[in-house]
Structure formats: structure tokens, C-alpha cells
Motif scaffolding. Structure first.
Motif, PDB file in Angstrom:
ATOM      1  N   LYS A   1       0.840  -1.213   0.000  1.00  0.00           N
ATOM      2  CA  LYS A   1       0.000   0.000   0.000  1.00  0.00           C
ATOM      3  C   LYS A   1       0.871   1.258   0.000  1.00  0.00           C
ATOM      4  CE  LYS A   1      -4.452  -1.126   2.184  1.00  0.00           C
ATOM      5  NZ  LYS A   1      -5.250  -0.928   3.412  1.00  0.00           N
ATOM      6  N   THR A   2       1.890   1.262   0.877  1.00  0.00           N
ATOM      7  CA  THR A   2       2.790   2.419   0.994  1.00  0.00           C
ATOM      8  C   THR A   2       3.568   2.627  -0.305  1.00  0.00           C
ATOM      9  OG1 THR A   2       3.042   1.851   3.346  1.00  0.00           O
ATOM     10  CG2 THR A   2       4.558   3.479   2.444  1.00  0.00           C
ATOM     11  N   LEU A   3       4.019   1.516  -0.880  1.00  0.00           N
ATOM     12  CA  LEU A   3       4.748   1.602  -2.149  1.00  0.00           C
ATOM     13  C   LEU A   3       3.875   2.195  -3.248  1.00  0.00           C
ATOM     14  CD1 LEU A   3       6.959  -1.580  -2.751  1.00  0.00           C
ATOM     15  CD2 LEU A   3       7.705   0.795  -2.677  1.00  0.00           C
ATOM     16  N   TYR A   4       2.616   1.774  -3.286  1.00  0.00           N
ATOM     17  CA  TYR A   4       1.714   2.279  -4.326  1.00  0.00           C
ATOM     18  C   TYR A   4       1.415   3.766  -4.106  1.00  0.00           C
ATOM     19  CZ  TYR A   4      -1.926   2.377  -7.844  1.00  0.00           C
ATOM     20  OH  TYR A   4      -2.649   2.673  -8.975  1.00  0.00           O
ATOM     21  N   GLN A   5       1.268   4.154  -2.840  1.00  0.00           N
ATOM     22  CA  GLN A   5       1.069   5.576  -2.533  1.00  0.00           C
ATOM     23  C   GLN A   5       2.295   6.403  -2.968  1.00  0.00           C
ATOM     24  OE1 GLN A   5       0.227   5.791   1.658  1.00  0.00           O
ATOM     25  NE2 GLN A   5      -1.799   4.876   1.446  1.00  0.00           N
ATOM     26  N   LEU A   6       3.473   5.815  -2.722  1.00  0.00           N
ATOM     27  CA  LEU A   6       4.712   6.480  -3.136  1.00  0.00           C
ATOM     28  C   LEU A   6       4.757   6.627  -4.656  1.00  0.00           C
ATOM     29  CD1 LEU A   6       7.555   7.595  -2.514  1.00  0.00           C
ATOM     30  CD2 LEU A   6       8.409   5.232  -2.563  1.00  0.00           C
ATOM     31  N   GLN A   7       4.343   5.563  -5.341  1.00  0.00           N
ATOM     32  CA  GLN A   7       4.335   5.601  -6.808  1.00  0.00           C
ATOM     33  C   GLN A   7       3.405   6.694  -7.340  1.00  0.00           C
ATOM     34  OE1 GLN A   7       5.957   3.546  -9.549  1.00  0.00           O
ATOM     35  NE2 GLN A   7       5.237   5.546 -10.213  1.00  0.00           N
ATOM     36  N   THR A   8       2.189   6.760  -6.802  1.00  0.00           N
ATOM     37  CA  THR A   8       1.227   7.772  -7.273  1.00  0.00           C
ATOM     38  C   THR A   8       1.726   9.191  -6.976  1.00  0.00           C
ATOM     39  OG1 THR A   8       0.009   7.503  -5.193  1.00  0.00           O
ATOM     40  CG2 THR A   8      -0.811   6.285  -7.100  1.00  0.00           C
TER      41      THR A   8
ATOM     42  N   LYS B   1       6.711  16.468  -2.681  1.00  0.00           N
ATOM     43  CA  LYS B   1       8.064  16.054  -2.271  1.00  0.00           C
ATOM     44  C   LYS B   1       8.110  15.739  -0.783  1.00  0.00           C
ATOM     45  CE  LYS B   1      10.827  18.368  -5.827  1.00  0.00           C
ATOM     46  NZ  LYS B   1      11.734  19.504  -6.128  1.00  0.00           N
ATOM     47  N   MET B   2       7.400  16.539   0.013  1.00  0.00           N
ATOM     48  CA  MET B   2       7.323  16.281   1.452  1.00  0.00           C
ATOM     49  C   MET B   2       6.629  14.945   1.722  1.00  0.00           C
ATOM     50  SD  MET B   2       8.845  18.606   3.178  1.00  0.00           S
ATOM     51  CE  MET B   2       8.190  18.296   4.811  1.00  0.00           C
ATOM     52  N   LYS B   3       5.568  14.678   0.947  1.00  0.00           N
ATOM     53  CA  LYS B   3       4.839  13.412   1.095  1.00  0.00           C
ATOM     54  C   LYS B   3       5.742  12.238   0.727  1.00  0.00           C
ATOM     55  CE  LYS B   3       0.519  11.116  -0.179  1.00  0.00           C
ATOM     56  NZ  LYS B   3      -0.672  11.139  -1.039  1.00  0.00           N
ATOM     57  N   VAL B   4       6.545  12.420  -0.325  1.00  0.00           N
ATOM     58  CA  VAL B   4       7.479  11.375  -0.755  1.00  0.00           C
ATOM     59  C   VAL B   4       8.460  11.047   0.375  1.00  0.00           C
ATOM     60  CG1 VAL B   4       9.471  10.913  -2.280  1.00  0.00           C
ATOM     61  CG2 VAL B   4       7.339  11.781  -3.243  1.00  0.00           C
ATOM     62  N   LYS B   5       8.990  12.076   1.025  1.00  0.00           N
ATOM     63  CA  LYS B   5       9.933  11.859   2.131  1.00  0.00           C
ATOM     64  C   LYS B   5       9.287  11.066   3.264  1.00  0.00           C
ATOM     65  CE  LYS B   5      13.090  15.766   1.592  1.00  0.00           C
ATOM     66  NZ  LYS B   5      13.596  17.025   2.195  1.00  0.00           N
ATOM     67  N   ASP B   6       8.046  11.427   3.599  1.00  0.00           N
ATOM     68  CA  ASP B   6       7.323  10.728   4.678  1.00  0.00           C
ATOM     69  C   ASP B   6       7.099   9.257   4.317  1.00  0.00           C
ATOM     70  OD1 ASP B   6       7.213  13.076   6.098  1.00  0.00           O
ATOM     71  OD2 ASP B   6       5.184  13.604   5.440  1.00  0.00           O
ATOM     72  N   LEU B   7       6.695   9.019   3.067  1.00  0.00           N
ATOM     73  CA  LEU B   7       6.425   7.640   2.629  1.00  0.00           C
ATOM     74  C   LEU B   7       7.711   6.825   2.553  1.00  0.00           C
ATOM     75  CD1 LEU B   7       3.803   8.411  -0.167  1.00  0.00           C
ATOM     76  CD2 LEU B   7       3.340   7.169   1.942  1.00  0.00           C
ATOM     77  N   GLU B   8       8.781   7.430   2.059  1.00  0.00           N
ATOM     78  CA  GLU B   8      10.060   6.710   1.950  1.00  0.00           C
ATOM     79  C   GLU B   8      10.592   6.316   3.323  1.00  0.00           C
ATOM     80  OE1 GLU B   8      11.971   8.366  -2.250  1.00  0.00           O
ATOM     81  OE2 GLU B   8      12.663   9.220  -0.363  1.00  0.00           O
ATOM     82  N   ALA B   9      10.309   7.142   4.323  1.00  0.00           N
ATOM     83  CA  ALA B   9      10.767   6.844   5.689  1.00  0.00           C
ATOM     84  C   ALA B   9      10.080   5.598   6.256  1.00  0.00           C
ATOM     85  CB  ALA B   9      10.506   8.040   6.599  1.00  0.00           C
TER      86      ALA B   9
END
Length: 274
Positions: free
Chosen positions: A8-15, A163-171
Motif C-alpha cells: 500500500k505504501t509503495l503504491y502511494q509512493l508511486q502515485t 516532495k514532502m509526502k514522498v519523504k514521509d512515505l520513503e521513511a
């Protein structure tokens, strides 16, 4: 984190990354065009500096040759004065030869000066053309930069949020899985590192997925990648995507086809009854 949550997190990161890609796509070729113009201007500036250095070198050479001419002229005058005091033919011949040699030196220096002046004229023409080109490129660069800044201004706030969302998801994603995802995404033409199953096929390369593998994807027990393109696979339901079952689509298509056939047959039989 369970496999289901990781997917789920990976897919959110992708979108989210796809959203950033869309913002960047709005800029089109402008960043490359700006970079090309800047590189060209830098090259032209270096060319102008080299031309100016060449002109200076030729001018210095002319100055040196003019000095040599003055020295040679002075020598000629001195030797001519000495001719009045010669005591024998040998001295006379020696002085005459020296005068002739210095005269030839003066001619050679004048020839070198003329050649240098021609080269200076050519260099100045090149300098003028290069300055015109650089002025034209500067104007084009200002226009392109203005267009790019305008687009970036419109999308900067949204892009920063993404970009901020990407950082949160990558963490939230473990480093090894994140590295694999980034590698897959980098190698994919459309930038998709994780895709959902569409019509029993991979959503990235559209190759058919065997039923057993589809079942494994729906089970969310492990990370499964497409055996053809290497993208990570996710169940559409888990991704939050509504997909119409293939059988339902086929039924609808068949019903529409039957209705069209019936309607056509009715229209054809109508004139015969009349």
C-alpha cells in the motif's frame, strides 16, 4: 510492516512520484532548451575571449615589427653616413651589403605587418558576428527562462507538498525494498515501479499473468514482481482501484452485439413485409 502495508505504501509512493513527474512534464523541453542556450552562450563567451586575445597578440607583433623597422632605418642611415668615410672597396662593399640587408629587413617587417593587419580585420569581423550571435542567444535565453519561471511558479507549491509526502512515505519503507523500487522505476520507460493487475495482465508491460500468480498477488503474502518487466505487482483492490471484472465486460459487449444484430435484422425485414 506487513506485506500488505508495504505494498500500500509503495503504491502511494508511486502515485505521489507520478504526480511530481506530471508537474515536471508541464515544463516540457524548456529546462533542456535553457541549459543548451546557457552552454552555447558560455562557448561563445570563451570564443570572444580567445579572439580578443588573438587580436592583442597580433597588435603586439605589429608594435614589435614597427620597432624593428625603426632600428633598421637607423642602421641604414648610419651605414650611408659611413660610406662617405670609406677608405677602400672592401669597406664600401661591406657597408653596401649591410644597407641592402637592412632594407630587406624593413620590407619583410612591412610584409609581416600587413599580414597581421589582415588577420586583425578578419578576427574583428569574427568578433562582431560572435557578439551578434551571443546577443541573440541572450534574448532567447531570457524568454525561455521567463516561460520556465512562470511554469515553475505555478507548480512549485504543489510539487513541494508532493516532495514532502514522498519523504514521509520513503521513511516508512525498508531501505532494501525502497532501493529495489527506485531501481525498477528508473529502468521503466513510464516511471512505474509498482503496477496493479489489469484484465489478467501486468499493468506495466501488459503481458498475461497466470491464474496462480494472480491468486498469489491477491493473497498479499509476499512481494511479487512481473516475470516479464520486473515491476512489483499489487492487487487492484489493495491499491484502491476499481476494476471491472473481465467476464462482466465480455457479457456487456456480447449483449450490445446481440442488440445491434437484432436491430439490423428487424430493419432488413421491414421492407419485405411492406
Amino acid at each position: 510492516m506487513p506485506v500488505e502495508e508495504r505494498l500500500k505504501t509503495l503504491y502511494q509512493l508511486q502515485t505521489t512520484l507520478s504526480g511530481i513527474d506530471e508537474k515536471r512534464a508541464l515544463r516540457g523541453e524548456l529546462p533542456l532548451e535553457v541549459q543548451d542556450l546557457e552552454d552555447e552562450i558560455e562557448g561563445l563567451t570563451t570564443r570572444i575571449e580567445n579572439i580578443q586575445a588573438d587580436i592583442k597578440e597580433y597588435e603586439q607583433a605589429i608594435s614589435v615589427k614597427k620597432g624593428e623597422i625603426e632600428t633598421a632605418k637607423a642602421s641604414v642611415e648610419r651605414y650611408k653616413n659611413q660610406l662617405n668615410d670609406v677608405k677602400n672597396n672592401r669597406e664600401y662593399d661591406t657597408l653596401t651589403k649591410e644597407i641592402e640587408f637592412q632594407s630587406l629587413e624593413i620590407e619583410l617587417c612591412n610584409k609581416k605587418i600587413k599580414e597581421a593587419e589582415i588577420r586583425i580585420a578578419e578576427k574583428k569581423e569574427d568578433l562582431s558576428k560572435s557578439r551578434e550571435i551571443i546577443e541573440d542567444r541572450q534574448q532567447a535565453l531570457e524568454v525561455k527562462k521567463g516561460e520556465l519561471d512562470e511554469i515553475m511558479e505555478e507548480t512549485r507549491a504543489e510539487e513541494d507538498k508532493l516532495k514532502m509526502k514522498v519523504k514521509d512515505l520513503e521513511a516508512k519503507i525498508e531501505p532494501r525494498l525502497l532501493t529495489s523500487f527506485k531501481r525498477i522505476r528508473k529502468n521503466a520507460r513510464n516511471g512505474l515501479g509498482i503496477v496493479y493487475v489489469q484484465r489478467d495482465a501486468c499493468g506495466g508491460c501488459f503481458n498475461k499473468i497466470p491464474p496462480q500468480r494472480q491468486l498469489d498477488i491477491k493473497m498479499h503474502k509476499k512481494i511479487i514482481v512481473c516475470e516479464y518487466c520486473g515491476r512489483i505487482m499489487i492487487d487492484p483492490e489493495l491499491a484502491g482501484v476499481k476494476v471491472t471484472p473481465t467476464g462482466v465486460e465480455e457479457k456487456k459487449t456480447r449483449k450490445r452485439a446481440i442488440r445491434k444484430t437484432t436491430k439490423k435484422a428487424t430493419e432488413e425485414s421491414a421492407p419485405e413485409e411492406a
